[in-house]
Design a protein around this motif. Structure first.
Motif, PDB file in Angstrom:
ATOM      1  N   ALA A  23       0.839  -1.207   0.000  1.00  0.00           N
ATOM      2  CA  ALA A  23       0.000   0.000   0.000  1.00  0.00           C
ATOM      3  C   ALA A  23       0.871   1.252   0.000  1.00  0.00           C
ATOM      4  CB  ALA A  23      -0.924  -0.004   1.216  1.00  0.00           C
ATOM      5  N   TRP A  24       1.997   1.193   0.682  1.00  0.00           N
ATOM      6  CA  TRP A  24       2.939   2.318   0.697  1.00  0.00           C
ATOM      7  C   TRP A  24       3.502   2.547  -0.694  1.00  0.00           C
ATOM      8  CZ3 TRP A  24       8.578   3.093   1.892  1.00  0.00           C
ATOM      9  CH2 TRP A  24       8.815   4.360   2.437  1.00  0.00           C
ATOM     10  N   ALA A  25       3.745   1.446  -1.428  1.00  0.00           N
ATOM     11  CA  ALA A  25       4.237   1.570  -2.812  1.00  0.00           C
ATOM     12  C   ALA A  25       3.182   2.212  -3.711  1.00  0.00           C
ATOM     13  CB  ALA A  25       4.625   0.192  -3.340  1.00  0.00           C
ATOM     14  N   VAL A  26       1.911   1.916  -3.456  1.00  0.00           N
ATOM     15  CA  VAL A  26       0.832   2.542  -4.224  1.00  0.00           C
ATOM     16  C   VAL A  26       0.808   4.044  -3.953  1.00  0.00           C
ATOM     17  CG1 VAL A  26      -1.669   2.668  -4.537  1.00  0.00           C
ATOM     18  CG2 VAL A  26      -0.559   0.433  -4.297  1.00  0.00           C
ATOM     19  N   ARG A  27       0.906   4.417  -2.690  1.00  0.00           N
ATOM     20  CA  ARG A  27       0.883   5.839  -2.337  1.00  0.00           C
ATOM     21  C   ARG A  27       2.107   6.574  -2.883  1.00  0.00           C
ATOM     22  NH1 ARG A  27      -1.064   3.618   2.488  1.00  0.00           N
ATOM     23  NH2 ARG A  27       0.977   3.784   3.498  1.00  0.00           N
ATOM     24  N   ASP A  28       3.193   5.855  -3.090  1.00  0.00           N
ATOM     25  CA  ASP A  28       4.413   6.462  -3.625  1.00  0.00           C
ATOM     26  C   ASP A  28       4.450   6.418  -5.148  1.00  0.00           C
ATOM     27  OD1 ASP A  28       6.853   7.755  -2.767  1.00  0.00           O
ATOM     28  OD2 ASP A  28       7.938   6.051  -3.628  1.00  0.00           O
ATOM     29  N   ALA A  29       3.309   6.062  -5.763  1.00  0.00           N
ATOM     30  CA  ALA A  29       3.172   6.019  -7.228  1.00  0.00           C
ATOM     31  C   ALA A  29       4.152   5.050  -7.872  1.00  0.00           C
ATOM     32  CB  ALA A  29       3.342   7.417  -7.824  1.00  0.00           C
ATOM     33  N   ARG A  30       4.398   3.928  -7.196  1.00  0.00           N
ATOM     34  CA  ARG A  30       5.230   2.873  -7.776  1.00  0.00           C
ATOM     35  C   ARG A  30       4.390   1.705  -8.279  1.00  0.00           C
ATOM     36  NH1 ARG A  30      10.541   3.719  -7.004  1.00  0.00           N
ATOM     37  NH2 ARG A  30      11.098   5.377  -5.543  1.00  0.00           N
ATOM     38  N   LEU A  31       3.193   1.575  -7.748  1.00  0.00           N
ATOM     39  CA  LEU A  31       2.259   0.545  -8.187  1.00  0.00           C
ATOM     40  C   LEU A  31       0.891   1.180  -8.402  1.00  0.00           C
ATOM     41  CD1 LEU A  31       3.096  -2.408  -5.731  1.00  0.00           C
ATOM     42  CD2 LEU A  31       3.831  -2.164  -8.113  1.00  0.00           C
ATOM     43  N   ALA A  32       0.153   0.649  -9.354  1.00  0.00           N
ATOM     44  CA  ALA A  32      -1.191   1.166  -9.605  1.00  0.00           C
ATOM     45  C   ALA A  32      -2.185   0.634  -8.593  1.00  0.00           C
ATOM     46  CB  ALA A  32      -1.634   0.792 -11.010  1.00  0.00           C
ATOM     47  N   ARG A  33      -1.933  -0.569  -8.085  1.00  0.00           N
ATOM     48  CA  ARG A  33      -2.834  -1.169  -7.100  1.00  0.00           C
ATOM     49  C   ARG A  33      -2.046  -2.086  -6.171  1.00  0.00           C
ATOM     50  NH1 ARG A  33      -3.746  -3.106 -12.009  1.00  0.00           N
ATOM     51  NH2 ARG A  33      -5.459  -1.651 -12.295  1.00  0.00           N
ATOM     52  N   ASN A  34      -2.635  -2.390  -5.043  1.00  0.00           N
ATOM     53  CA  ASN A  34      -1.995  -3.239  -4.036  1.00  0.00           C
ATOM     54  C   ASN A  34      -2.274  -4.709  -4.362  1.00  0.00           C
ATOM     55  OD1 ASN A  34      -1.155  -4.629  -1.784  1.00  0.00           O
ATOM     56  ND2 ASN A  34      -2.166  -3.296  -0.305  1.00  0.00           N
ATOM     57  N   PRO A  35      -1.258  -5.491  -4.747  1.00  0.00           N
ATOM     58  CA  PRO A  35      -1.497  -6.892  -5.108  1.00  0.00           C
ATOM     59  C   PRO A  35      -1.877  -7.767  -3.925  1.00  0.00           C
ATOM     60  CG  PRO A  35       0.851  -6.432  -5.057  1.00  0.00           C
ATOM     61  CD  PRO A  35       0.156  -5.114  -4.892  1.00  0.00           C
ATOM     62  N   ALA A  36      -1.690  -7.265  -2.699  1.00  0.00           N
ATOM     63  CA  ALA A  36      -2.050  -8.048  -1.513  1.00  0.00           C
ATOM     64  C   ALA A  36      -3.478  -7.777  -1.057  1.00  0.00           C
ATOM     65  CB  ALA A  36      -1.081  -7.747  -0.366  1.00  0.00           C
ATOM     66  N   GLU A  37      -4.124  -6.794  -1.683  1.00  0.00           N
ATOM     67  CA  GLU A  37      -5.493  -6.452  -1.291  1.00  0.00           C
ATOM     68  C   GLU A  37      -6.466  -7.510  -1.796  1.00  0.00           C
ATOM     69  OE1 GLU A  37      -8.589  -2.824  -2.214  1.00  0.00           O
ATOM     70  OE2 GLU A  37      -6.470  -2.353  -1.930  1.00  0.00           O
ATOM     71  N   GLY A  38      -7.392  -7.912  -0.937  1.00  0.00           N
ATOM     72  CA  GLY A  38      -8.401  -8.882  -1.337  1.00  0.00           C
ATOM     73  C   GLY A  38      -7.959 -10.324  -1.263  1.00  0.00           C
ATOM     74  N   VAL A  39      -6.769 -10.571  -0.753  1.00  0.00           N
ATOM     75  CA  VAL A  39      -6.292 -11.954  -0.603  1.00  0.00           C
ATOM     76  C   VAL A  39      -7.122 -12.673   0.459  1.00  0.00           C
ATOM     77  CG1 VAL A  39      -4.366 -13.329   0.308  1.00  0.00           C
ATOM     78  CG2 VAL A  39      -3.940 -11.549  -1.392  1.00  0.00           C
ATOM     79  N   LYS A  40      -7.516 -13.900   0.173  1.00  0.00           N
ATOM     80  CA  LYS A  40      -8.307 -14.689   1.111  1.00  0.00           C
ATOM     81  C   LYS A  40      -7.407 -15.244   2.209  1.00  0.00           C
ATOM     82  CE  LYS A  40     -11.935 -14.106  -1.465  1.00  0.00           C
ATOM     83  NZ  LYS A  40     -12.978 -13.131  -1.047  1.00  0.00           N
ATOM     84  N   LEU A  41      -7.784 -14.978   3.446  1.00  0.00           N
ATOM     85  CA  LEU A  41      -7.002 -15.431   4.590  1.00  0.00           C
ATOM     86  C   LEU A  41      -7.676 -16.624   5.255  1.00  0.00           C
ATOM     87  CD1 LEU A  41      -6.163 -11.972   6.192  1.00  0.00           C
ATOM     88  CD2 LEU A  41      -4.728 -13.345   4.689  1.00  0.00           C
ATOM     89  N   PRO A  42      -6.897 -17.489   5.901  1.00  0.00           N
ATOM     90  CA  PRO A  42      -7.503 -18.619   6.610  1.00  0.00           C
ATOM     91  C   PRO A  42      -8.369 -18.132   7.761  1.00  0.00           C
ATOM     92  CG  PRO A  42      -5.187 -18.402   7.183  1.00  0.00           C
ATOM     93  CD  PRO A  42      -5.426 -17.466   6.029  1.00  0.00           C
ATOM     94  N   ARG A  43      -9.426 -18.849   8.009  1.00  0.00           N
ATOM     95  CA  ARG A  43     -10.339 -18.462   9.088  1.00  0.00           C
ATOM     96  C   ARG A  43      -9.687 -18.770  10.441  1.00  0.00           C
ATOM     97  NH1 ARG A  43     -15.707 -17.616   8.996  1.00  0.00           N
ATOM     98  NH2 ARG A  43     -15.842 -18.537   6.902  1.00  0.00           N
ATOM     99  N   PRO A  44      -9.534 -17.752  11.295  1.00  0.00           N
ATOM    100  CA  PRO A  44      -8.894 -18.005  12.596  1.00  0.00           C
ATOM    101  C   PRO A  44      -9.800 -18.804  13.513  1.00  0.00           C
ATOM    102  CG  PRO A  44      -9.702 -15.754  12.496  1.00  0.00           C
ATOM    103  CD  PRO A  44      -9.904 -16.339  11.116  1.00  0.00           C
TER     104      PRO A  44
END
Length: 374
Positions: free
Chosen positions: A152-173
């Motif tokens: 997300a920091w890379a997105v804010r620094d205009a290095r990425l157009a979107r966060n590739p880690a956003e929306g990743v499915k996590l295991p249910r705790p």
């Protein structure tokens, strides 16, 4: 504006078109444009369709203000992680150290030599899913959070157009496996701790974190009003003590049960306001590792439960408060949680089931004499 040129062929002496690798081996189509700073840029492609798609995306970015330079993401994740860690000075030192541990243990081994622009959502999902084999679901979520914050920091620094880690499915705790002592168990554990029994009782009946207890000064304790003002905390980071605000950076007032007032009186009355309420035997900050080694662990081995940690007295405080009738907002305030949702996520299963009570009250209201019935 972006222009597409076909300049990878030229006329030879015999008038035929011939190949030139002036702009790159196998390349043919060149896209030229000026970036927002006015600099002339160019990028080559093998196929016209690829060049046209890139040019269209470029036009949109330049007009909408979402332009990302093609080489902006040519930074390796390992280097970016270090930059990101260096920028986290606003966080508590203990938090930065936890992030650093996650980066070194989990992120750098997998992503260290990968360019930011090469990280894909699918690859992140596969990586996170694989972590489940070695880590608990809650630990996987923490690793993903650190990686997502970096991206997300890379997105804010205009290095990425979107966060590739956003929306990743996590295991249910799994549901939290907290252990709670009852009043009798607290009393027996405190008794086995001798002169330090007041530390056990204080943690079990106020819910302070260890760092908040260790930093508590005499001037913050009001025995007449039976209140403790929690305004600072002290944490051991790599052997050094770091002072700061409580975890949520907010002050809070915590009640003291009456039976604790007399036990605290010798530690408060007649002492300077800046003196520590719970100092070590040498008069310094009481460190949790020393407390466990010298007092607590031996008492736990005698009375149990096995492996019980001082932090679990905070969970005990929550359970005892709920059992005494405290509602979720009171427990949230006492523990210093940022939201009531956090309190419910941790201790919601301890609150009594009042569904029948609600149904009975609604039944009474409907069946009241002044309520018309069909």
């Amino acid at each position: 504006m972006a222009d597409i040129d076909d300049r990878w062929h030229r006329r030879g002496p015999d008038g035929k078109l011939e190949r030139t690798d002036r702009y790159g081996v196998g390349a043919r189509w060149l896209v030229r444009w000026r970036d927002p700073e006015g600099r002339q840029r160019k990028k080559s492609f093998k196929r016209k369709a690829e060049a046209e798609n890139f040019a269209a995306s470029l036009e949109h970015g330049l007009r909408s203000g979402s332009y990302i330079a093609p080489d902006a993401g040519r930074v390796r994740v390992g280097e970016w992680a270090q930059r990101w860690l260096d920028a986290q000075r606003h966080l508590a030192p203990s938090t930065v150290e936890r992030y650093r541990g996650v980066v070194q243990t989990h992120i750098v081994p997998r992503w260290g030599n990968v360019y930011l622009s090469s990280v894909t959502h699918a690859d992140v999902q596969a990586w996170v899913s694989g972590l489940v084999e070695d880590l608990a679901a809650t630990s996987v979520a923490k690793v993903h959070r650190v990686f997502s914050l970096m991206m997300a920091w890379a997105v804010r620094d205009a290095r990425l157009a979107r966060n590739p880690a956003e929306g990743v499915k996590l295991p249910r705790p799994a549901l939290p496996d907290h252990r709670y002592l009852d009043h009798d168990q607290v009393a027996r554990l405190a008794e086995r701790c001798g002169d330090h029994g007041v530390v056990v009782r204080f943690l079990a009946y106020t819910g302070l974190r260890w760092g908040e207890l260790a930093a508590l000064r005499v001037g913050r304790v009001d025995l007449r009003r039976r209140r403790v003002q929690v305004v600072e905390s002290v944490t051991e980071v790599n052997g050094s003590l770091v002072w700061g605000t409580p975890k949520t950076h907010e002050r809070r007032s915590v009640p003291i049960p009456r039976f604790l007032v007399d036990q605290l009186r010798p530690r408060v009355e007649g002492r300077p306001d800046d003196a520590l309420v719970f100092p070590s035997p040498r008069g310094e900050v009481l460190r949790v590792r020393n407390f466990r080694r010298r007092v607590f662990d031996a008492a736990v081995r005698e009375v149990g439960p096995e492996g019980f940690h001082p932090h679990e007295l905070r969970h005990t405080a929550a359970s005892l408060a709920i059992a005494s009738g405290a509602d979720v907002k009171i427990v949230q305030q006492m523990l210093g949680h940022k939201t009531a949702t956090m309190t419910l996520d941790l201790y919601g299963h301890l609150f009594p089931d009042r569904l029948d009570e609600i149904a009975d009250r609604m039944d009474q209201a409907v069946c009241a004499p002044n309520v018309p019935h069909d």
